[in-house]
Design a protein around this motif. Structure first.
Motif, PDB file in Angstrom:
ATOM      1  N   ASN A   1     -33.548  21.713  31.004  1.00 53.19           N
ATOM      2  CA  ASN A   1     -34.749  22.457  31.406  1.00 53.19           C
ATOM      3  C   ASN A   1     -35.935  21.860  32.082  1.00 53.19           C
ATOM      4  O   ASN A   1     -36.272  20.711  31.478  1.00 53.19           O
ATOM      5  CB  ASN A   1     -35.209  23.638  30.462  1.00 53.19           C
TER       6      ASN A   1
ATOM      7  N   ASP B   1     -22.762  16.826  29.367  1.00 53.24           N
ATOM      8  CA  ASP B   1     -23.058  17.879  30.412  1.00 53.24           C
ATOM      9  C   ASP B   1     -23.047  19.401  30.101  1.00 53.24           C
ATOM     10  O   ASP B   1     -22.931  20.266  30.702  1.00 53.24           O
ATOM     11  CB  ASP B   1     -22.254  17.653  31.587  1.00 53.24           C
TER      12      ASP B   1
ATOM     13  N   THR C   1     -27.864  22.414  29.315  1.00 56.51           N
ATOM     14  CA  THR C   1     -28.634  22.367  30.324  1.00 56.51           C
ATOM     15  C   THR C   1     -30.102  21.682  30.026  1.00 56.51           C
ATOM     16  O   THR C   1     -30.680  22.005  28.977  1.00 56.51           O
ATOM     17  CB  THR C   1     -28.655  23.698  30.977  1.00 56.51           C
TER      18      THR C   1
END
Length: 314
Positions: free
Chosen positions: A248, A243, A246
């Motif tokens: 996208n 995690d 990110t």
């Protein structure tokens, strides 16, 4: 054997980081590798069937059971194959969309078969065949694929009449009657949804090299919204890479140049698509069921803009 070992290792040690589609692919490859070991093939198909039922993917679970039926009948050709050859032909034509090609059995194959399974008659018996067909019928009913359940029910009726299974025949006809009733109700109300389709393209050369620049068609449950599949796929990627990075989402439905993206980031291009049919095909697909089976061509629409750029999808 290498394929079996590799996929078995993935399922044993990396299952928690795999998506449900990757788990299913592993089971499928293992079952295909067991083509000459029918008991192990069916064991693998049962495991995959259980996975699908747990996720309420009853259509896929039903297809696993149908493959078990085909495997049973195919290996009954040593003894009682002619009794049930019509079943495998009907099922393969309507559910597999092709004529089934039977495996050629050499004399050595027959000797090996009888040495391994000659005493285990239950594995390739009429009783087991009927049980698997019953389970497939129930799975297709739960998936609202009533036409498929009727097809399976017809095969059960054929067997029931052949072996005078009168009590079972009552049940078979009741199940088929319920399927016809559901079709009639769905046609009247127009409230029947068999799936939503999305095209998903992955980018991330350094983070997900095995998926980078690959596209897949996802069939989701009934009326799955774009946000729902986006969240699910993002969570699948996070399980693999952690995690800290990110994921996208690309909202542009057009062609994406992979070289223009950051190689150390992960991108998902998710586009809602619909089955595409020519005018000639549409005349032969007059029901929701036919519009959602035997589909292999899809299309999506984008509006015209003065700049030529695609507006965001969401």
């Amino acid at each position: 054997q290498l394929q079996i070992i590799n996929n078995s290792i993935k399922l044993a040690f990396y299952r928690s980081k795999m998506s449900r589609e990757e788990v299913a692919d592993c089971y499928c490859e293992i079952s295909q590798a067991f083509s000459r070991n029918p008991d192990l093939k069916m064991q693998t198909l049962f495991a995959l069937c259980a996975e699908h039922k747990q996720q309420q993917n009853f259509a896929e679970a039903g297809m696993c059971l149908v493959h078990c039926v085909v495997t049973i009948i195919e290996h009954m050709q040593q003894t009682d194959f002619e009794k049930f050859s019509c079943i495998i032909r009907d099922i393969s034509k309507e559910l597999f969309f092709q004529e089934w090609k039977f495996q050629d059995r050499t004399e050595i194959d027959r000797i090996i078969f009888f040495n391994q399974y000659g005493e285990n008659k239950k594995l390739f018996s009429e009783t087991t065949l009927v049980q698997r067909l019953k389970e497939a019928l129930a799975a297709f009913l739960n998936a609202e694929l009533y036409e498929s359940s009727i097809l399976v029910g017809k095969q059960l009726v054929f067997i029931g009449e052949k072996f005078r299974m009168y009590t079972d025949l009552i049940f078979f006809h009741q199940q088929m009657s319920e399927a016809f009733r559901c079709i009639s109700k769905a046609e009247e109300t127009g409230m029947r949804f068999l799936g939503t389709y999305y095209r998903v393209r992955y980018f991330g050369k350094n983070k997900i090299p095995e998926l980078h620049n690959k596209s897949f068609i996802y069939k989701e449950f009934k009326l799955t919204k774009l946000g729902e599949i986006t969240d699910r796929l993002k969570n699948d990627i996070i399980k693999q890479i952690g995690d800290s990075l990110t994921v996208n989402i690309i909202t542009d439905a057009g062609i994406i140049d992979p070289e223009s993206l950051d190689k150390d980031s992960v991108y998902l291009q998710i586009t809602h698509i619909e089955p595409y049919f020519t005018n000639e095909n549409l005349q032969q697909r007059m029901s929701v069921y036919l519009m959602n089976t035997r589909v292999s061509t899809f299309a999506f629409q984008t509006p015209f803009t003065t700049s030529g750029m695609h507006p965001p999808l969401f």
